[in-house]
Design a protein around this motif. Sequence first.
Motif, mmCIF file in Angstrom:
data_model
loop_
_atom_site.group_PDB
_atom_site.id
_atom_site.type_symbol
_atom_site.label_atom_id
_atom_site.label_comp_id
_atom_site.label_asym_id
_atom_site.label_seq_id
_atom_site.Cartn_x
_atom_site.Cartn_y
_atom_site.Cartn_z
ATOM 1 N N ARG A 99 -0.184 4.146 2.313
ATOM 2 C CA ARG A 99 -1.051 5.356 2.815
ATOM 3 C C ARG A 99 -2.315 5.170 3.670
ATOM 4 N NH1 ARG A 99 -1.594 10.416 0.261
ATOM 5 N NH2 ARG A 99 -3.600 11.354 0.710
ATOM 6 N N GLU A 100 -2.769 3.864 3.592
ATOM 7 C CA GLU A 100 -4.090 3.752 4.321
ATOM 8 C C GLU A 100 -3.995 2.861 5.618
ATOM 9 O OE1 GLU A 100 -6.950 2.536 1.274
ATOM 10 O OE2 GLU A 100 -6.907 4.362 0.200
ATOM 11 N N SER A 101 -3.222 1.970 5.540
ATOM 12 C CA SER A 101 -3.164 1.120 6.549
ATOM 13 C C SER A 101 -2.750 1.557 7.827
ATOM 14 C CB SER A 101 -2.277 -0.252 6.277
ATOM 15 O OG SER A 101 -1.056 0.567 6.351
ATOM 16 N N PRO A 105 2.970 5.623 8.678
ATOM 17 C CA PRO A 105 2.313 7.125 8.749
ATOM 18 C C PRO A 105 3.609 8.168 8.411
ATOM 19 C CG PRO A 105 3.003 6.442 11.177
ATOM 20 C CD PRO A 105 3.031 5.336 10.067
ATOM 21 N N ASP A 106 4.721 7.619 8.599
ATOM 22 C CA ASP A 106 5.945 8.590 7.824
ATOM 23 C C ASP A 106 6.430 8.488 6.733
ATOM 24 O OD1 ASP A 106 6.699 6.328 8.844
ATOM 25 O OD2 ASP A 106 8.693 7.206 9.665
ATOM 26 N N ILE A 107 5.759 7.666 5.827
ATOM 27 C CA ILE A 107 6.063 7.224 4.311
ATOM 28 C C ILE A 107 5.011 8.148 3.600
ATOM 29 C CG2 ILE A 107 6.572 5.932 2.504
ATOM 30 C CD1 ILE A 107 7.469 3.732 4.533
ATOM 31 N N PRO A 108 5.326 9.332 2.845
ATOM 32 C CA PRO A 108 4.364 10.018 2.004
ATOM 33 C C PRO A 108 4.273 9.497 0.918
ATOM 34 C CG PRO A 108 6.366 11.232 2.303
ATOM 35 C CD PRO A 108 6.588 10.042 2.943
ATOM 36 N N VAL A 109 2.883 8.993 0.438
ATOM 37 C CA VAL A 109 2.638 8.310 -0.858
ATOM 38 C C VAL A 109 1.346 9.063 -1.476
ATOM 39 C CG1 VAL A 109 1.710 6.190 -1.873
ATOM 40 C CG2 VAL A 109 3.453 6.196 -0.042
ATOM 41 N N PRO A 110 1.552 9.435 -2.781
ATOM 42 C CA PRO A 110 0.545 9.961 -3.440
ATOM 43 C C PRO A 110 -0.936 9.463 -3.540
ATOM 44 C CG PRO A 110 1.954 9.171 -5.182
ATOM 45 C CD PRO A 110 2.738 9.025 -3.783
ATOM 46 N N VAL A 128 -2.950 5.391 -14.655
ATOM 47 C CA VAL A 128 -3.221 5.733 -13.046
ATOM 48 C C VAL A 128 -3.302 7.341 -12.905
ATOM 49 C CG1 VAL A 128 -2.578 5.428 -10.524
ATOM 50 C CG2 VAL A 128 -2.263 3.422 -12.411
ATOM 51 N N LEU A 129 -4.522 7.740 -12.204
ATOM 52 C CA LEU A 129 -4.400 9.123 -11.950
ATOM 53 C C LEU A 129 -4.357 9.362 -10.550
ATOM 54 C CD1 LEU A 129 -7.676 10.077 -13.871
ATOM 55 C CD2 LEU A 129 -5.485 10.223 -14.733
ATOM 56 N N MET A 130 -3.319 10.460 -10.002
ATOM 57 C CA MET A 130 -3.013 10.487 -8.788
ATOM 58 C C MET A 130 -2.470 11.906 -8.479
ATOM 59 S SD MET A 130 0.746 8.354 -8.516
ATOM 60 C CE MET A 130 0.359 7.385 -10.134
ATOM 61 N N ASP A 131 -2.233 12.013 -7.257
ATOM 62 C CA ASP A 131 -1.684 13.366 -6.862
ATOM 63 C C ASP A 131 -0.510 13.839 -7.276
ATOM 64 O OD1 ASP A 131 -3.803 14.599 -5.146
ATOM 65 O OD2 ASP A 131 -3.007 13.648 -3.179
ATOM 66 N N ILE A 299 11.834 13.907 3.495
ATOM 67 C CA ILE A 299 11.126 13.480 2.434
ATOM 68 C C ILE A 299 9.940 13.907 2.059
ATOM 69 C CG2 ILE A 299 10.434 10.978 1.321
ATOM 70 C CD1 ILE A 299 12.979 9.963 2.671
ATOM 71 N N THR A 300 9.395 14.295 0.963
ATOM 72 C CA THR A 300 7.939 14.681 0.797
ATOM 73 C C THR A 300 7.074 13.757 -0.054
ATOM 74 O OG1 THR A 300 8.689 15.946 -1.095
ATOM 75 C CG2 THR A 300 8.760 16.992 0.907
ATOM 76 N N GLY A 301 7.785 12.815 -0.568
ATOM 77 C CA GLY A 301 7.130 11.947 -1.421
ATOM 78 C C GLY A 301 7.958 10.640 -1.959
ATOM 79 N N VAL A 302 7.291 9.434 -1.970
ATOM 80 C CA VAL A 302 7.762 8.166 -2.378
ATOM 81 C C VAL A 302 7.037 7.595 -3.490
ATOM 82 C CG1 VAL A 302 8.817 6.026 -1.899
ATOM 83 C CG2 VAL A 302 8.854 7.801 -0.053
ATOM 84 N N ILE A 303 7.573 7.583 -4.732
ATOM 85 C CA ILE A 303 6.924 7.169 -5.758
ATOM 86 C C ILE A 303 7.579 6.012 -6.386
ATOM 87 C CG2 ILE A 303 6.120 9.667 -6.497
ATOM 88 C CD1 ILE A 303 8.414 9.457 -8.444
ATOM 89 N N ASP A 304 6.708 5.323 -7.741
ATOM 90 C CA ASP A 304 7.363 4.224 -8.183
ATOM 91 C C ASP A 304 7.467 2.964 -7.501
ATOM 92 O OD1 ASP A 304 7.764 2.402 -10.376
ATOM 93 O OD2 ASP A 304 9.748 3.622 -11.055
ATOM 94 N N TRP A 305 6.165 2.435 -7.006
ATOM 95 C CA TRP A 305 6.135 1.179 -6.266
ATOM 96 C C TRP A 305 6.167 -0.184 -7.082
ATOM 97 C CZ3 TRP A 305 6.335 1.418 -0.917
ATOM 98 C CH2 TRP A 305 6.644 2.669 -0.128
ATOM 99 N N ALA A 306 6.345 0.135 -8.413
ATOM 100 C CA ALA A 306 6.161 -1.339 -9.184
ATOM 101 C C ALA A 306 7.369 -2.276 -8.777
ATOM 102 C CB ALA A 306 6.601 -0.814 -10.526
ATOM 103 N N GLY A 307 6.831 -3.506 -8.506
ATOM 104 C CA GLY A 307 7.637 -4.699 -8.081
ATOM 105 C C GLY A 307 7.814 -4.642 -6.723
ATOM 106 N N ALA A 308 7.239 -3.813 -5.889
ATOM 107 C CA ALA A 308 7.188 -3.891 -4.121
ATOM 108 C C ALA A 308 6.681 -5.360 -3.766
ATOM 109 C CB ALA A 308 6.230 -2.881 -3.766
#
Length: 456
Positions: A99-101, A105-110, A128-131, A299-308
């Motif tokens: 999200r911040e790097s 820019p085209d990968i939406p992450v909460p 974890v609290l997120m959007d 695509i509006t969001g990509v979630i569950d990045w566990a194990g990335a």
Amino acid sequence: MTDSLAAQISTLKALYSTPKWVDLNGLINCATTRLASSRFQTDFECGGIFLLGRGAYNTVYKLQFSDGTQLAASVSKSSSKEFNPTAKHSEIATMKFVRESGLFPDIPVPKIYAWDTTFSNLAGAPYVLMDIVPGVNLADSRGPEPRGLRGLDYLEYERQDKVVKALAVLQASLSRPLPSELTKIGSIAPVDVQGKPQYSIGPFVTSRTCLGGPFTSMQDVWRAKLEYEALYTVEQRASLDNRSPPGPACTPETFSELYQELSSLIDHFKIPVKYSRPVLHHPDLALRNVLFDPDTLKITGVIDWAGAQILPLVLTALYPDDLLSANDHPFTHPDVPKNPYPDFWRCIPYDWTHPSPESYPAAFIGPEMPADFRPLVGALVRRVTLRAQFAAYFDEEMVRRKYSDSSLATLFSDAQEYLKFNETLFRGWRGWMDLERWIKSSYERTQISSRKEGNT
């Protein structure tokens, strides 16, 4: 707490088997306190808690507050003994990195607001609290029962094509070249430099284990995994309290033999330079983790990045789960080759061809209700084409973005043997027993090749 909120918590616990150590009232208190602290106000409260989704390791709740704010609270389902805080820190760091790097820019992450990776907070578990991510989960699409199609298979072909292209573009975006300081193999780790968050490559972690590192090659990762399995089995066998030793098929002799053969195969599976560039890998780009605009299918969001992890490009050449297929669903294909290990791979799909309807087995879903397998078989046959389209769209996008010096048209087919070896090692010793014949066959091929080349 209002009576309505108390009733919602009671219902959630009754319907969804919340682990006994998780306190949903405490979770609400944690979220309210964190939100109040970030906004310098105290005049609001939580008015509702609802289930958003459940995965293998987390349950996600929607929290609604009196000022209109809505948050997603992801709560670990693991016990304190099973929970891996290093892996959770890496998951959070990866989401913030994407999200911040500015690299993706085209990968939406909460956006993540707060987290706690201990069991000593009021919630009683890491959270974890997120959007809340907008969009729809296409995995929930369902056709009419009985035996209705679901998910991607249920969509019309034109919409399938749009979804497959969107997923391929997403994977290409993840496969961009990384800065030189982020080109080791491992997992994203947070680094705080004078109060400003930065990122580095830290140890290689999975949801359950940490193999050390970071590493400069997959050969080093694979050797670390072998050492981990050896230590684990030694501890299991040496424990006098262990009443369930490793399975009877895993004798010390068998384990030792497979260990040595896998060790010998590591250098045989050295990754070609063309496919060795490290890239960011999301391990589960399935429809359940990618949300879409229902009208545009963007695509509006990509979630569950566990194990990335940061992995060589060739080991990220995996099709989304929704494009995979096996030879035993919805029934064993009549043309399955009679070899020792047909289609036993999670990473390699089976290419269905259309069998004769006369060969369909008899199946019933109720009294006098025979199941019609034709829609499911047709969907599996179509997946073969969709996989080819996915690989082609990925290659086109990589060329368009100039992320590769040459065409990657054969990446997904070239990757299969490397993926098989990687999957074999990471299944652990129990998986080695299942794949014993493949390991021995691969080892024998290397010996034959070595003898042909005149080596001794």
